[in-house]
Design an enzyme around this catalytic site. Structure first.
Site, PDB file in Angstrom:
ATOM      1  N   LYS A  97     -10.483  -0.153  10.156  1.00 31.15           N
ATOM      2  CA  LYS A  97     -10.616  -1.409   9.399  1.00 31.15           C
ATOM      3  C   LYS A  97     -10.983  -2.565  10.324  1.00 31.15           C
ATOM      4  CE  LYS A  97      -7.185   0.142   6.110  1.00 31.15           C
ATOM      5  NZ  LYS A  97      -7.991   0.544   4.953  1.00 31.15           N
TER       6      LYS A  97
ATOM      7  N   HIS B 257       0.881  -1.164   0.000  1.00 24.25           N
ATOM      8  CA  HIS B 257       0.000   0.000   0.000  1.00 24.25           C
ATOM      9  C   HIS B 257       0.923   1.220   0.000  1.00 24.25           C
ATOM     10  CE1 HIS B 257      -2.721   3.009   1.747  1.00 24.25           C
ATOM     11  NE2 HIS B 257      -3.723   2.190   1.484  1.00 24.25           N
TER      12      HIS B 257
ATOM     13  N   ASP C  82       3.152  -4.059   8.231  1.00 23.26           N
ATOM     14  CA  ASP C  82       1.886  -3.376   8.025  1.00 23.26           C
ATOM     15  C   ASP C  82       0.779  -4.406   8.248  1.00 23.26           C
ATOM     16  OD1 ASP C  82      -0.414  -2.246   7.094  1.00 23.26           O
ATOM     17  OD2 ASP C  82       0.411  -1.538   5.190  1.00 23.26           O
TER      18      ASP C  82
HETATM   19  N1  PMP Z   1      -1.786  -0.264   4.729  1.00 21.64           N
HETATM   20  C1  PMP Z   1      -2.752  -1.021   4.192  1.00 21.64           C
HETATM   21  C2  PMP Z   1      -2.425  -2.420   3.725  1.00 21.64           C
HETATM   22  C3  PMP Z   1      -4.041  -0.508   4.054  1.00 21.64           C
HETATM   23  O1  PMP Z   1      -4.999  -1.254   3.504  1.00 21.64           O
HETATM   24  C4  PMP Z   1      -4.295   0.817   4.506  1.00 21.64           C
HETATM   25  C5  PMP Z   1      -5.680   1.434   4.372  1.00 21.64           C
HETATM   26  N2  PMP Z   1      -6.189   1.440   3.074  1.00 21.64           N
HETATM   27  C6  PMP Z   1      -3.269   1.556   5.069  1.00 21.64           C
HETATM   28  C7  PMP Z   1      -2.019   0.986   5.169  1.00 21.64           C
HETATM   29  C8  PMP Z   1      -3.487   2.954   5.590  1.00 21.64           C
HETATM   30  O2  PMP Z   1      -4.212   2.901   6.785  1.00 21.64           O
HETATM   31  P1  PMP Z   1      -4.856   4.201   7.491  1.00 21.64           P
HETATM   32  O3  PMP Z   1      -6.136   4.438   6.779  1.00 21.64           O
HETATM   33  O4  PMP Z   1      -5.099   3.772   8.906  1.00 21.64           O
HETATM   34  O5  PMP Z   1      -3.890   5.294   7.396  1.00 21.64           O
END
Ligand code: PMP
Length: 431
Positions: free
Chosen positions: A245, A142, A219
């Site tokens: 999430k 990501h 992550d």
């Molecule tokens: N890493 C992954 C694998 C994600 O799916 C996400 C959210 N889309 C993030 C990082 C970022 O998370 P946050 O919305 O808490 O900043």
């Protein structure tokens, strides 16, 4: 306040759905079929109630003030820390609140940048980067676990390298062994890809990083909501996860660290609440976790996230995982059987996954698929899902992603599959 459901070996999403008020929503004439939980999961009433209850009975500034409300708020805030830390098998001091996983990853990158400038004294020297040092990520990141490292490399002269993935989306461990070497100082990777749903081989990657003496950053955004997560057992140095999430509020995330790593890491954000003594010239910092929590914290969100992990704990993460494994198989098998659909990361059976599938529909743009499904009340994510390099690797610019959570039913998946099977005919594709 609604109580958390009783723990049972199996999970009954039909019953659970009553805990999630938003699932009764209609989209136009259709009942909502929510398959976008990997972007943001829905919240049970107990999470909403926990936040409201805090705001209506205890809201005040934590860690300061001598009044009753401040003491109550501080106790609830620190109880929340213990609950969320416990959920990932960590001690409370190992859990730093952040505004989300993105903030946690930037915290690490900037803290290491500060160590590279000589901040943090002798203890922080182990993190200091110099030209020629290497940072390693994977091709399936990501952007939140990629761009902070790009920036860190640019600031320090370190080199950013990546581990490739196979065509089926699995991490190429031979490439990992070739890329991770004596110059590697940090290896950052996703526990579960937010595009492929594949559970990555943490033990193998940690072993390679450890052999090189490199720091590991996990992550865990897409694993924490879906499977039992024991961060100390995974033996990573640092990890992040995201409240919204995992049935919790927005603007709250967890940043976990091994005790000795957090002790030695200099702060990123500085200001109020993270100091012992301040003069006009300098400041002395508190130990972790407070050293990393400058300024006013997201208190009601932390309390909401604690309610979310209590809800998940009451279900039992084994039961959550078992339920989602059933959904995952039905989702992927169903998509495989629709002509003209290409599943991304369609790795062989036997690979652990979460209930998430991204796909391409031959001849129909992902955004059109999303609109077609939305017209039937079905919410999915379309686009690159903040993973442009992975999409590029797979020869695409965008895909459609369906993702499940505890409240997703087999009927939701079947309704989605039924709709998807009509997409190409609707758009006249493949004629
Ligand atoms: N890493 C992954 C694998 C994600 O799916 C996400 C959210 N889309 C993030 C990082 C970022 O998370 P946050 O919305 O808490 O900043």
């Amino acid at each position: 306040m609604t109580t958390a459901p009783p723990r049972s070996a199996t999970l009954d999403p039909e019953t659970l759905r009553g805990d999630f008020p938003i699932l009764a929503t209609r989209v136009g004439d259709s009942p909502l079929v929510y398959l976008d939980s990997a972007a943001t999961a829905q919240r049970p009433q107990s999470v909403i109630d926990a936040e409201v209850s805090f705001l209506t009975s205890a809201n005040s500034a934590v860690h300061r003030g001598a009044h009753t409300l401040a003491a109550e708020a501080t106790e609830l805030f620190e109880d929340a820390r213990a609950a969320v830390a416990g959920f990932v098998h960590a001690a409370p001091e190992q859990l730093v609140w952040t505004s989300g996983a993105t903030a946690g990853l930037n915290l690490v990158a900037y803290a290491i940048g500060n160590a590279s400038l000589g901040r943090g004294g002798e203890a922080a020297r182990r993190f200091a980067l110099a030209a020629g040092d290497e940072l390693v990520v994977t091709e399936s990141e990501h952007h939140a676990n990629l761009i902070p490292w790009q920036e860190l490399a640019a600031r320090t002269g370190a080199r950013l390298r990546h581990i490739t993935v196979h065509d089926d989306g699995t991490i190429d461990l031979e490439a990992a062994a070739a890329v991770i070497g004596e110059r590697t100082r940090l290896v950052a990777f996703p526990h579960v890809s937010n595009v492929l749903g594949i559970v990555n081989p943490v033990a193998e990657l940690v072993a390679l990083a450890k052999a090189a003496g490199a720091l590991t950053v996990l992550d865990a955004c897409q694993s924490a909501p879906h499977l039992p997560l024991d961060l100390p057992a995974l033996d990573v140095d640092l990890a992040v996860f995201s409240g919204h999430k995992m049935l919790g509020p927005n603007a709250i995330g967890g940043f976990y660290g091994r005790a000795d790593v957090l002790e030695a890491l200099p702060p990123f954000l500085t200001g109020g609440s993270m100091i012992t003594t301040v003069t006009l010239d300098e400041a002395e910092y508190l130990p972790p976790p407070q050293r990393f929590e400058a300024g006013t914290q997201p208190v009601s969100q932390a309390i909401g996230l604690a309610a979310a992990v209590r809800y998940l704990d009451a279900l039992g993460m084994d039961a959550v995982q078992a339920h989602e494994t059933l959904l995952e198989r039905r989702l992927r098998d169903g998509l495989r059987s629709v002509p003209g659909i290409r599943l991304l990361g369609d790795a062989p059976e036997g690979i652990d996954r979460v209930a998430l599938a991204a796909f391409d529909v031959d001849g129909v743009h992902a955004h059109d698929v999303g609109q077609f499904l939305d017209a039937r009340g079905i919410a999915v994510r379309v686009g690159h899902h903040c993973a442009q390099p992975l999409h590029r690797r797979l020869g695409l610019t965008a895909s459609v992603r369906a993702s499940a959570s505890v409240y997703t039913t087999v009927a939701d998946i079947d309704e989605f599959l039924d709709a998807v099977s009509g997409v190409r005919a609707y758009f006249g594709a493949g004629r």
